[in-house]
Design a protein around this motif. Structure first.
Motif, short mmCIF file in Angstrom:
data_model
loop_
_atom_site.label_atom_id
_atom_site.label_comp_id
_atom_site.label_asym_id
_atom_site.label_seq_id
_atom_site.Cartn_x
_atom_site.Cartn_y
_atom_site.Cartn_z
N ALA A 45 0.83 -1.21 0.00
CA ALA A 45 0.00 0.00 0.00
C ALA A 45 0.86 1.26 0.00
O ALA A 45 0.50 2.27 -0.60
N GLN A 46 2.02 1.18 0.64
CA GLN A 46 2.91 2.34 0.68
C GLN A 46 3.46 2.67 -0.72
O GLN A 46 3.74 3.83 -1.02
N ARG A 47 3.60 1.65 -1.56
CA ARG A 47 4.04 1.90 -2.94
C ARG A 47 3.04 2.81 -3.65
O ARG A 47 3.43 3.70 -4.41
N ALA A 81 11.73 5.89 1.95
CA ALA A 81 10.39 6.27 1.54
C ALA A 81 9.33 5.47 2.29
O ALA A 81 8.15 5.85 2.32
N TYR A 82 9.74 4.37 2.90
CA TYR A 82 8.83 3.54 3.69
C TYR A 82 9.00 3.85 5.18
O TYR A 82 8.01 4.05 5.89
N ASN A 86 6.80 5.03 9.01
CA ASN A 86 6.75 3.90 9.95
C ASN A 86 6.24 2.61 9.30
O ASN A 86 5.51 1.84 9.92
N VAL A 87 6.63 2.42 8.04
CA VAL A 87 6.29 1.19 7.34
C VAL A 87 7.55 0.33 7.25
O VAL A 87 8.60 0.81 6.83
N PHE A 88 7.43 -0.92 7.66
CA PHE A 88 8.58 -1.81 7.62
C PHE A 88 8.99 -2.09 6.18
O PHE A 88 8.14 -2.29 5.30
#
Length: 529
Positions: A45-47, A81-82, A86-88
């Protein structure tokens, strides 16, 4: 998919392993796969978040249309960018979708272990935390792949603001079901939600240092963060400290906190809080704990002069007063603690415990006592109570009302009702939790209170230390609130009945012997029957 269907899907995945493994074993691989699915979904989803930022003119990442694809190709593989959100960072070989393609591979277990190891290498906070024993599971060929297929049906979407909370709800539901399956061992990792809620709502840990020396899977911390957010605070304004004896349960806590974005310090390793204290210099603002009840042979002989035993050396036959004194020693000058213990702790005099309790009351450390109804816990039928300790009961940070020389007693035994779908386990309603918490906050005059405190016969009483002395320093609320005081001890009903039945049988046997003896004596003097 509704939340109920979502939870059922989770439990179905656990049932896939029934028979081959016990609940104590299979909760780790199942929760491990759920964790992997969650972090993979959030990563993917972060992409899309990155792609949208390249299109948004108001974003720092905005790029002209002709440059976007190249920029996206670069940024989508940029760890920063992740991590800035706070995205692993999940390496390609560890992403759930990639591993699912190999579900039929006989070496799937090894591939999962390698994937988990890769995630740990890329994310310092997860180092040594994730489950990495898939290859060792005693499963028939294809079972692990089928399990992955079930978990794959779950979708975690960060666009919905509740996505992280939904995962939390599922996580708690899962742990609760494992608790029911495991029986008494479940207390090592799970405290029922409504019990935690009472502790958190009374302590109101809005900011500062929060500590749990027997943290299990971290439920106390999660509810503390929820309290902060529910009252307008921000994640991170409380600092989390904890310790856990079991290495595997400690990993559960780390995963539980990590997926919620909660920073934590659970010490350098797992360990015994009494003999390998991971936070010896900590002075916490709030302590919430549900230590194992009535632990025997905990090693008191190795700590005879420990500075934590301010009120007396606790006996080796029961660690309850060791826990109470450890937590009192770890509180700051304004700190407060809430501890779940067996009811016997309120009245016992065994091994000097009565003297320790007397000294604690006289030192004005005991702030509030709450007796709980039975059947709240999945892991033990032993009746329980809540102890609340404080180093400052005077007016100030902890409340406007001066409560020095007083203890609040709350008898909540008539509260709680059977959970729908359960035959035995009970839980407090939201209204009941609020009633208990408001009673305390009104008594203390805190910012969370909503009115003036008044004693309520049968429910609550503010007792003076002189009144407590009249009861030989017993702290059972029923003695003070005017309710019929059932002297609950630490034995479950079934155990009590077995014991009493055995004693009755013995007495019947002794009675028959006495009858024969009396008849013999009467016969000797000529009065035979």
């Amino acid at each position: 998919m509704t939340e109920t269907e979502f939870k059922k899907l989770l439990w179905d995945s656990a049932n896939k392993l029934r028979g081959a493994m016990s609940a104590a074993e299979y909760k780790f691989p199942v929760l491990g796969l759920v964790f992997l699915k969650y972090v993979s979904d959030i990563f993917e989803a972060q992409r899309e978040v990155i792609r949208q930022r390249l299109v948004d003119p108001n974003s720092d990442l905005y790029m002209p249309e002709e440059m976007r694809e190249d920029a996206f190709a670069t940024l989508s593989e940029d760890r920063d960018a992740y991590k800035q959100d706070n995205v692993f960072w999940i390496p390609e070989e560890a992403r759930y979708a990639e591993l699912l393609k190999k579900a039929a591979d006989p070496k799937l277990g090894k591939l999962l272990d390698d994937g988990m190891a890769a995630i740990e290498r890329e994310n310092e906070k997860l180092r040594g935390v994730l489950y990495r024993d898939f290859a060792r599971l005693p499963l028939e060929d294809g079972v692990l792949g089928d399990l992955m297929g079930i978990v794959a049906k779950m979708k975690f979407d960060p666009k919905e603001h509740t996505s992280r909370d939904i995962f939390g709800e599922v996580y708690e539901y899962f742990l609760g079901n494992f608790a029911l399956s495991e029986g008494q061992r479940a207390g090592q990792f799970y405290t029922p939600r409504s019990v935690v809620s009472v502790l958190v709502e009374i302590l109101a840990p809005f900011s500062g240092r929060i500590y749990d020396p027997a943290c299990g899977s971290g439920g106390m911390f999660v509810y503390s963060e929820r309290f902060i957010e529910a009252h307008g605070g921000k994640k991170g304004q409380a600092v989390i400290y904890g310790q856990e004896l079991s290495a595997t349960t400690r990993k559960l806590a780390c995963m539980n906190l990590a997926i919620r974005g909660i920073d934590y310090d659970l010490g350098k390793s797992h360990g015994d809080t009494f003999h390998n204290d991971q936070h010896p210099d900590l002075r916490a603002d709030y302590i919430l704990a549900n230590p194992q009840f009535n632990t025997k042979n905990w090693g008191a002989d190795k700590l005879p002069k420990d500075p934590r035993w301010k009120y007396g050396v606790p006996p080796d036959g029961n660690a309850n007063y060791a826990w109470l004194q450890h937590m009192a020693a770890r509180l700051s000058a304004e700190g407060r603690a809430g501890i779940v213990l067996a009811n016997g702790s309120m009245t016992t005099n065994t091994g000097g415990e009565g003297e320790i309790r007397t000294k604690m009351v006289k030192a004005d450390v005991v702030e509030c006592m709450v007796t709980l109804p039975g059947q709240l816990f999945t892991n033990t039928p032993i009746p329980a109570c809540l102890w609340f300790l404080s180093h400052n009961k005077g007016p100030g940070k902890n409340g406007k009302t001066d409560r020095r020389g007083q203890v609040l007693f709350i008898d909540a035994r008539k509260m709680a009702s059977i959970i729908p779908g359960s035959r035995k386990q009970k839980e407090f309603s939201e209204a009941e939790i609020r009633t208990i918490a408001q009673t305390y906050h009104n008594w203390r005059g805190t910012q969370w209170g909503e009115g003036q405190y008044e004693d309520v016969p049968g429910f609550c009483k503010s007792a003076t230390l002189a009144e407590i002395e009249q009861h030989s320093y017993a702290l059972t609320p029923g003695r003070y609130v005017g309710a019929t005081d059932v002297e609950d001890d630490d034995e479950a009903f079934d155990e009590q009945m077995a014991k009493l039945t055995s004693e009755l049988s013995t007495l019947f046997g002794r009675g028959a012997e006495l009858e024969i003896e009396v008849l013999e004596q009467l016969g000797r003097v000529g009065y035979g029957v």
